[in-house]
Design an enzyme around this catalytic site. Structure first.
Site, PDB file in Angstrom:
ATOM      1  N   LYS A  85       0.810  -1.227   0.000  1.00 36.14           N
ATOM      2  CA  LYS A  85       0.000   0.000   0.000  1.00 36.14           C
ATOM      3  C   LYS A  85       0.843   1.277   0.000  1.00 36.14           C
ATOM      4  O   LYS A  85       0.444   2.290  -0.555  1.00 36.14           O
ATOM      5  CB  LYS A  85      -0.951   0.002   1.194  1.00 36.14           C
ATOM      6  CG  LYS A  85      -2.098  -0.986   1.017  1.00 36.14           C
ATOM      7  CD  LYS A  85      -3.237  -0.697   1.954  1.00 36.14           C
ATOM      8  CE  LYS A  85      -4.455  -1.544   1.636  1.00 36.14           C
ATOM      9  NZ  LYS A  85      -4.273  -2.965   2.028  1.00 36.14           N
ATOM     10  N   GLU A 107      -9.715   6.878   3.539  1.00 35.49           N
ATOM     11  CA  GLU A 107     -10.628   5.931   4.160  1.00 35.49           C
ATOM     12  C   GLU A 107      -9.799   4.726   4.580  1.00 35.49           C
ATOM     13  O   GLU A 107      -8.736   4.474   4.013  1.00 35.49           O
ATOM     14  CB  GLU A 107     -11.707   5.485   3.156  1.00 35.49           C
ATOM     15  CG  GLU A 107     -11.274   4.370   2.181  1.00 35.49           C
ATOM     16  CD  GLU A 107     -10.171   4.770   1.204  1.00 35.49           C
ATOM     17  OE1 GLU A 107     -10.006   5.975   0.950  1.00 35.49           O
ATOM     18  OE2 GLU A 107      -9.470   3.879   0.697  1.00 35.49           O
ATOM     19  N   SER A 382       1.592  -9.847  -1.038  1.00 40.86           N
ATOM     20  CA  SER A 382       1.256  -8.425  -0.884  1.00 40.86           C
ATOM     21  C   SER A 382       1.648  -7.831   0.464  1.00 40.86           C
ATOM     22  O   SER A 382       1.920  -6.644   0.572  1.00 40.86           O
ATOM     23  CB  SER A 382      -0.237  -8.210  -1.130  1.00 40.86           C
ATOM     24  OG  SER A 382      -1.008  -9.040  -0.287  1.00 40.86           O
TER      25      SER A 382
HETATM   26  C1  LIG Z   1      -5.093  -3.980   1.639  1.00 41.70           C
HETATM   27  C2  LIG Z   1      -4.407  -5.227   1.344  1.00 41.70           C
HETATM   28  C3  LIG Z   1      -4.801  -6.078   0.283  1.00 41.70           C
HETATM   29  C4  LIG Z   1      -6.005  -5.820  -0.564  1.00 41.70           C
HETATM   30  O1  LIG Z   1      -6.005  -4.657  -1.318  1.00 41.70           O
HETATM   31  P1  LIG Z   1      -5.761  -4.619  -2.878  1.00 41.70           P
HETATM   32  O2  LIG Z   1      -6.072  -3.203  -3.221  1.00 41.70           O
HETATM   33  O3  LIG Z   1      -6.707  -5.580  -3.531  1.00 41.70           O
HETATM   34  O4  LIG Z   1      -4.364  -4.977  -3.136  1.00 41.70           O
HETATM   35  C5  LIG Z   1      -4.050  -7.207   0.026  1.00 41.70           C
HETATM   36  N1  LIG Z   1      -2.980  -7.547   0.785  1.00 41.70           N
HETATM   37  C6  LIG Z   1      -2.587  -6.768   1.815  1.00 41.70           C
HETATM   38  C7  LIG Z   1      -1.412  -7.206   2.611  1.00 41.70           C
HETATM   39  C8  LIG Z   1      -3.279  -5.608   2.142  1.00 41.70           C
HETATM   40  O5  LIG Z   1      -2.872  -4.851   3.165  1.00 41.70           O
END
Ligand SMILES: *Cc1c(COP(=O)(O)O)cnc(C)c1O
Length: 403
Positions: A85, A107, A382
């Site tokens: 993020k 948000e 992610s």
């Molecule tokens: C917020 C988040 C997501 C989901 O958000 P996307 O916008 O779909 O990427 C996925 N993995 C992690 C670790 C997150 O913090």
């Protein structure tokens, strides 16, 4: 109002008239910024020196051996603040500064985007307000604390279900009144145009690096890239550089919660219908009357009833495939990654891992063991799982995993 869709029939700018000009200015400022070498230099400077990029493309040896394919992990979990993020937040706040704004609002659901935004705001000396549903504030007290330590003001939103959907509505409403000096930092590839484009632009770095890294490691492109899909930002960043490479399969993994058939899930593209939410037209979970339904997932980051419009378009055009993994499947994959690779992933990311394991099995069946062993998969990891330890502990206690 401009109903230009931008992504096939999806996307658009479904906002109050008073925001149309603001979106137009934002689009112009973004297009100018990404053509300015000085802006790009600053963006990449902070990604390198502050976020810690580039992130490794790690060859997961033990997973590869067990599942019979070559499995690479794009380690977004190693970024400062623990997930992808921050890539987007750094880009958007640099843009806000360039536009002369002094305040940012955001948000947040679980608080991950709120923490990333509060981090960026501290770094770049911006006043920061984060809108968060009252229910989420209760559930995510640690992240509320983090945001406050970083100097942000957290506003409790009490409307609707007191969660992310309502916090987003509140942020958009506030923005419409304060856009003169305030920049709205959206946390995923959602919202009115140009947000889905901007967020993709700032998350594209994931696949830019991964493409270069896999060519170095293997001398060829991967056969498939996989990523979990909440609003769709890590996935669109992971897909971006491969969309124009037709031999690379693109797989997005949504949260199936307790199972798609139970109705308690977050698979907007498996069962959703096109509709309008948060300034965009896309696939949404909604009832027969078109009311947006609550999503369910054990991972707070995938708990969103919609999906970014480019994903809706990629699904309908057939370029990307969208599948899902249940809470239980994700938790199994999470434990597998802990035990075989020494990595505690975010529960969100574990959804993508789970499907990668299932997909590896399908490849073996289809191609035979020998050919499957040559297949290259890249999974976007992610984020890291530190934030999820309490959820994991509760889940495992219920499951008797640890004793
Ligand atoms: C917020 C988040 C997501 C989901 O958000 P996307 O916008 O779909 O990427 C996925 N993995 C992690 C670790 C997150 O913090």
């Amino acid at each position: 109002m401009d109903r230009k869709a931008y992504y096939g029939e999806f996307g658009g700018q479904y906002v109050a008239e008073s925001l149309m000009k603001t979106l137009e200015e934002l689009d112009a400022a973004y297009e100018e910024a990404i053509r300015d070498p000085e802006f790009l230099r600053r963006y990449h400077y902070y990604l390198k020196q502050y976020v810690g990029r580039e992130t490794p493309l790690y060859f997961a040896e033990r997973l590869s051996e067990k599942y019979g394919v070559k499995m690479y992990l794009k380690r977004e979990d190693l970024n400062h603040t623990g997930a992808h993020k921050i890539n987007n937040v750094i880009g958007q706040i640099l843009l806000a500064k360039r536009m002369g704004k002094t305040k940012v609002i955001a948000e947040t659901g679980a608080g991950q985007h709120g923490v990333a935004t509060a981090t960026g705001a501290a770094l770049f000396d911006m006043e920061c307000t984060v809108y968060m549903g009252a229910e989420d504030i209760k559930r995510q007290s640690l992240n509320v604390m983090r945001m406050e330590m970083l100097g942000a003001k957290v506003v409790s939103v009490t409307s609707g279900s007191n969660t992310l959907k309502d916090a987003t509505n509140e942020a958009i409403r506030t923005w419409a009144k304060t856009a003169e000096d305030t920049f709205y930092v959206i946390g995923s590839a959602v919202g009115p145009y140009p947000y889905p484009k901007m967020v993709k632009g700032f998350q594209r770095v994931i696949s830019e690096e991964a493409k270069r890294q896999i060519l170095e490691a293997e001398g060829r492109l991967p056969d498939a890239v996989l990523a979990c899909v909440g609003g769709g930002s890590n996935s669109i960043g992971m897909f971006a550089e491969f969309i124009e490479e037709p031999q690379v399969k693109l797989i997005g993994v949504e949260a199936a919660g307790k199972g798609i058939e139970t109705g308690e899930h977050a698979s907007a593209m498996a069962l959703g219908e096109p509709g309008v939410l948060h300034g965009m037209r896309s696939y949404l979970l909604q009832d027969e009357d078109g009311n947006v339904q609550l999503a369910h997932s054990i991972s707070a980051g995938l708990d969103y009833p919609g999906v970014g419009p480019e994903h809706a378009y990629l699904k309908d055009s057939g370029r990307a495939e969208y599948v899902s993994a249940t809470d239980a499947e994700a938790m199994d994959a999470l434990m597998e990654l802990c035990k075989l690779e020494g990595i505690i992933p975010a529960i969100e990311s574990a959804h993508a891992m789970s499907y990668a394991f299932r997909y590896a099995g399908q490849l073996q069946e289809k191609l035979g063991k020998e050919k499957a062993a040559e297949q290259i998969l890249i999974v976007c990891l992610s984020g890291r799982g530190d934030k999820d330890v309490n959820t994991i502990a509760d889940y495992l206690a219920g499951k008797g995993y640890l004793n």
